[in-house]
Design a protein around this motif. Structure first.
Motif, PDB file in Angstrom:
ATOM      1  N   VAL A  22       1.211  -2.169  -4.588  1.00 11.96           N
ATOM      2  CA  VAL A  22       1.308  -0.926  -3.821  1.00 11.96           C
ATOM      3  C   VAL A  22       2.630  -0.946  -3.059  1.00 11.96           C
ATOM      4  O   VAL A  22       2.914  -1.891  -2.331  1.00 11.96           O
ATOM      5  CB  VAL A  22       0.125  -0.829  -2.837  1.00 11.96           C
ATOM      6  N   ASP A  26       9.016   3.142   2.914  1.00  9.16           N
ATOM      7  CA  ASP A  26       9.817   2.464   3.934  1.00  9.16           C
ATOM      8  C   ASP A  26      10.192   3.461   5.023  1.00  9.16           C
ATOM      9  O   ASP A  26      10.244   4.676   4.788  1.00  9.16           O
ATOM     10  CB  ASP A  26      11.086   1.896   3.303  1.00  9.16           C
ATOM     11  N   TYR A  65      -6.763   0.211  -0.026  1.00  7.14           N
ATOM     12  CA  TYR A  65      -5.873  -0.579   0.807  1.00  7.14           C
ATOM     13  C   TYR A  65      -5.755   0.107   2.169  1.00  7.14           C
ATOM     14  O   TYR A  65      -5.554   1.308   2.238  1.00  7.14           O
ATOM     15  CB  TYR A  65      -4.492  -0.679   0.160  1.00  7.14           C
ATOM     16  N   LEU A  67      -3.953   1.082   5.498  1.00  2.81           N
ATOM     17  CA  LEU A  67      -2.583   1.259   5.991  1.00  2.81           C
ATOM     18  C   LEU A  67      -2.527   1.369   7.508  1.00  2.81           C
ATOM     19  O   LEU A  67      -1.494   1.127   8.130  1.00  2.81           O
ATOM     20  CB  LEU A  67      -1.966   2.521   5.381  1.00  2.81           C
ATOM     21  N   GLY A  68      -3.646   1.806   8.101  1.00  2.92           N
ATOM     22  CA  GLY A  68      -3.689   1.949   9.556  1.00  2.92           C
ATOM     23  C   GLY A  68      -5.136   2.086  10.013  1.00  2.92           C
ATOM     24  O   GLY A  68      -5.976   2.599   9.262  1.00  2.92           O
ATOM     25  N   GLU A  69      -5.404   1.609  11.223  1.00  6.71           N
ATOM     26  CA  GLU A  69      -6.782   1.667  11.739  1.00  6.71           C
ATOM     27  C   GLU A  69      -6.786   1.979  13.226  1.00  6.71           C
ATOM     28  O   GLU A  69      -5.840   1.631  13.937  1.00  6.71           O
ATOM     29  CB  GLU A  69      -7.495   0.328  11.523  1.00  6.71           C
ATOM     30  N   ILE A  81      -1.748   5.686  14.477  1.00  6.96           N
ATOM     31  CA  ILE A  81      -0.420   5.586  13.853  1.00  6.96           C
ATOM     32  C   ILE A  81      -0.570   4.682  12.637  1.00  6.96           C
ATOM     33  O   ILE A  81      -1.172   3.607  12.726  1.00  6.96           O
ATOM     34  CB  ILE A  81       0.607   5.007  14.840  1.00  6.96           C
ATOM     35  N   SER A  82      -0.024   5.133  11.531  1.00  4.88           N
ATOM     36  CA  SER A  82      -0.252   4.391  10.291  1.00  4.88           C
ATOM     37  C   SER A  82       0.991   4.365   9.423  1.00  4.88           C
ATOM     38  O   SER A  82       1.874   5.219   9.540  1.00  4.88           O
ATOM     39  CB  SER A  82      -1.393   5.068   9.516  1.00  4.88           C
ATOM     40  N   LEU A  83       1.017   3.385   8.522  1.00  5.47           N
ATOM     41  CA  LEU A  83       2.003   3.394   7.449  1.00  5.47           C
ATOM     42  C   LEU A  83       1.607   4.501   6.473  1.00  5.47           C
ATOM     43  O   LEU A  83       0.525   5.087   6.607  1.00  5.47           O
ATOM     44  CB  LEU A  83       2.019   2.031   6.747  1.00  5.47           C
TER      45      LEU A  83
ATOM     46  N   GLU B 107      -2.864  -0.701  15.998  1.00  3.35           N
ATOM     47  CA  GLU B 107      -3.114   0.737  16.150  1.00  3.35           C
ATOM     48  C   GLU B 107      -1.818   1.495  16.417  1.00  3.35           C
ATOM     49  O   GLU B 107      -1.731   2.691  16.177  1.00  3.35           O
ATOM     50  CB  GLU B 107      -4.097   1.005  17.292  1.00  3.35           C
ATOM     51  N   GLY B 110       0.636   0.106  12.493  1.00  7.32           N
ATOM     52  CA  GLY B 110       0.137   0.112  11.123  1.00  7.32           C
ATOM     53  C   GLY B 110      -0.588  -1.199  10.883  1.00  7.32           C
ATOM     54  O   GLY B 110      -0.464  -2.139  11.674  1.00  7.32           O
ATOM     55  N   SER B 111      -1.316  -1.267   9.761  1.00  6.79           N
ATOM     56  CA  SER B 111      -2.168  -2.443   9.534  1.00  6.79           C
ATOM     57  C   SER B 111      -1.414  -3.595   8.883  1.00  6.79           C
ATOM     58  O   SER B 111      -1.619  -3.900   7.706  1.00  6.79           O
ATOM     59  CB  SER B 111      -3.369  -2.041   8.680  1.00  6.79           C
ATOM     60  N   TYR B 112      -0.521  -4.209   9.633  1.00  6.15           N
ATOM     61  CA  TYR B 112       0.115  -5.436   9.175  1.00  6.15           C
ATOM     62  C   TYR B 112       0.193  -6.406  10.349  1.00  6.15           C
ATOM     63  O   TYR B 112       0.094  -6.004  11.498  1.00  6.15           O
ATOM     64  CB  TYR B 112       1.511  -5.173   8.578  1.00  6.15           C
ATOM     65  N   ASN B 150       7.891  -6.071   7.125  1.00 11.93           N
ATOM     66  CA  ASN B 150       6.531  -6.101   7.662  1.00 11.93           C
ATOM     67  C   ASN B 150       5.579  -6.622   6.596  1.00 11.93           C
ATOM     68  O   ASN B 150       5.562  -6.112   5.476  1.00 11.93           O
ATOM     69  CB  ASN B 150       6.126  -4.696   8.101  1.00 11.93           C
ATOM     70  N   SER B 154      -3.995  -6.682   4.656  1.00 12.58           N
ATOM     71  CA  SER B 154      -5.323  -7.198   4.321  1.00 12.58           C
ATOM     72  C   SER B 154      -5.457  -7.442   2.823  1.00 12.58           C
ATOM     73  O   SER B 154      -6.266  -8.244   2.384  1.00 12.58           O
ATOM     74  CB  SER B 154      -6.404  -6.217   4.791  1.00 12.58           C
ATOM     75  N   ASP B 157      -1.957  -7.176  -2.668  1.00 10.46           N
ATOM     76  CA  ASP B 157      -1.186  -6.281  -3.532  1.00 10.46           C
ATOM     77  C   ASP B 157      -0.130  -5.500  -2.752  1.00 10.46           C
ATOM     78  O   ASP B 157       0.744  -4.889  -3.361  1.00 10.46           O
ATOM     79  CB  ASP B 157      -2.108  -5.295  -4.252  1.00 10.46           C
ATOM     80  N   ILE B 158      -0.263  -5.455  -1.432  1.00 17.41           N
ATOM     81  CA  ILE B 158       0.810  -4.878  -0.631  1.00 17.41           C
ATOM     82  C   ILE B 158       1.631  -6.043  -0.114  1.00 17.41           C
ATOM     83  O   ILE B 158       1.215  -6.769   0.789  1.00 17.41           O
ATOM     84  CB  ILE B 158       0.277  -4.050   0.556  1.00 17.41           C
ATOM     85  N   ALA B 159       2.773  -6.280  -0.737  1.00 19.67           N
ATOM     86  CA  ALA B 159       3.561  -7.460  -0.375  1.00 19.67           C
ATOM     87  C   ALA B 159       4.266  -7.260   0.966  1.00 19.67           C
ATOM     88  O   ALA B 159       4.177  -8.096   1.851  1.00 19.67           O
ATOM     89  CB  ALA B 159       4.572  -7.760  -1.465  1.00 19.67           C
ATOM     90  N   GLN B 161       6.520  -4.084   3.610  1.00 19.74           N
ATOM     91  CA  GLN B 161       7.044  -2.742   3.867  1.00 19.74           C
ATOM     92  C   GLN B 161       8.260  -2.937   4.765  1.00 19.74           C
ATOM     93  O   GLN B 161       8.295  -3.878   5.563  1.00 19.74           O
ATOM     94  CB  GLN B 161       5.956  -1.883   4.540  1.00 19.74           C
TER      95      GLN B 161
END
Lengths: 231, 233
Positions: A22, A26, A65, A67-69, A81-83, B107, B110-112, B150, B154, B157-159, B161
């Protein structure tokens, strides 16, 4: 020739692996905001909101997948705020957990990116849910069979949008679902549970030894409803 | 050609150049330098160098009401710099390094879970000589860029960003001379990251600038005993 085929196959495998990755956008962040209420128009707090890509349309999702929570506050409002990812299965899931139904906003972000990178879901209404626990027990002698089914409304609503327009054909909102089984000497008992909106009815239909079907209507009026049936 | 590639290439060229030119000129001019030596806060011919190469580590500290201050927590970092003394103790330098952060509030970002910032910049500064074994330097980045990688999603497959930014950096350092060509350093850097991140208008202020400071230590190797211009005079 064999070498050529091997080279070709290696390229195919490599391409398959690479294409599974995925690739997120950017230098981009989006904002997801809205407000959550229940069927009595009361705000619902501490509900998990997750921004997802590659989400299936099933209740539990599949291989999505995150991206944001984020979570809704005491007023039911949320701002996450999310990717971002341009994908045909982009989704925002509002998971009511054990107490409320689940809502999914889904769209194709390859063709559509909202104005100002903001997904405003406005007011999302969740239904309070209950858990229906059933237990089918065989108490009679050998060779008796039970064929049964439960018909109920699922505590799940997926709305599919094309741009800003709701596509009802691809949406699945509080749909009826039927589950059933045949019990016999090899498989005499069964125990399971499912969730449905509180106040809804479960239509229980059964037939013992292939006799005419009998239907009972069960109104779910408590958070955890236990149902036991013996044959 | 990106600034990062330019800096990396220039670093290699600078090192080769300083090794060849610095050593060659050193022996010829050492006696001259000694005879004309003078020591002040601003200048000392005895302590003049041509190149300084620094290698070290740092601890980053994100700060402020912005995406870095609110969302990131500094862990560690590495630095590599080559600076050339152009005239007396006025220098220009090339730097490359990285700062490592943990995401403390997903929050807001992003989720990294992790963010590595690659730093590449060109800087200009002046070195003062406050005491016999001390050098105090001030410098400012005149062109720099940052690349945020970044990672820690979780799903594997997302290496990664990426986010990018321009760097404004202001630095203060102190070198302690262990010998003429070998020193240890302590530095403080204040970094402002001007990002290129596309965000909704209500998040502009939050994402437009990130701020972080660094406190670093490391080793300094100097080469040569004359600045660049003096070599041609």
């Amino acid at each position: 020739m064999k070498l050529l085929i091997r080279f070709f196959l290696s390229c195919c495998v490599l391409l398959t692996v690479v294409s599974c990755e995925v690739h997120l956008e950017d230098d981009t962040r989006i904002l997801v905001e809205g407000n959550i209420i229940d069927q009595n128009n009361l705000p619902v707090s501490d509900v998990k909101i997750s921004v997802q890509t590659r989400r299936s349309s099933y209740n539990e999702g599949e291989n999505q997948y995150i991206l944001g929570e984020g979570y809704s506050n005491s007023d039911g409002a949320f701002s996450v705020i999310s990717l971002y990812d341009g994908d045909e299965d982009f989704a925002i899931e509002i998971d009511g957990g054990d107490k409320y139904s689940t809502y999914v906003y889904k769209t194709n972000t390859i063709n559509y990116t909202p104005t100002d990178l903001t997904f405003n879901l406005e007011t999302v209404s969740l239904k309070k849910t209950a858990t229906f626990n059933y237990n089918m027990i065989k108490t009679s002698g050998e060779s008796n069979t039970l064929r049964y089914s439960f018909k109920y409304v699922e505590g799940f609503c997926l709305e599919y949008y094309e741009g800003t327009t709701l596509n009802e054909y691809q949406s699945l909102c509080y749909q009826e679902r039927v589950i059933g089984q045949l019990l016999n000497d090899n498989n005499p008992d069964n125990e399971w549970s499912f969730r449905l909106p509180l106040g809804e009815v479960v239509e229980f239909t059964y037939s013992i030894n292939d006799e005419p079907e009998i239907t009972e209507i069960i109104t779910i009026n408590q958070d955890s409803y236990d149902f036991t049936f013996t044959y | 050609m990106t600034l990062r590639l330019l800096i990396n290439t220039s670093l290699v060229i600078s090192m080769l150049l300083c090794a060849s030119v610095g050593f060659a000129q050193d022996n010829l001019n050492e006696s001259e330098s000694q005879s004309e030596s003078s020591n002040t806060f601003f200048d000392s011919e005895d302590r003049q160098s041509f190149f300084a190469i620094t290698i070290g580590g740092h601890k980053p500290f994100a700060s402020g009401d912005n995406f870095m201050g609110e969302g990131l927590s500094g862990k560690s970092g590495i630095d590599f710099k080559v600076q050339m003394y152009v005239y007396k103790h006025l220098f220009i330098g090339l730097a490359t390094g990285a700062s490592y952060f943990d995401v403390k509030n997903q929050e807001l970002l992003g989720s990294y879970r992790k963010s590595r910032i690659a730093e590449n910049y060109i800087y200009l500064g002046y070195e003062f000589l406050p005491a016999e074994n001390l050098r105090l330097g001030l410098n400012i980045a005149i062109d720099g860029d940052l690349n945020y990688k970044n990672s820690g999603f979780s799903a594997s497959d997302i290496a990664e960003q990426h986010d990018s930014a321009k760097l404004n950096r202001y630095e203060l350092y102190l070198y302690y001379e262990l010998s003429k060509h070998f020193m240890v350093y302590l530095d403080y850097g204040y970094n402002v990251s001007k990002t290129d991140i596309r965000v909704p208008s209500e998040l502009e202020d939050f994402f437009r600038k990130g701020k972080y400071s660094t406190i670093g230590i490391g080793l300094v190797f100097t080469i040569g005993s004359r600045d660049l211009i003096s070599r041609f005079l």
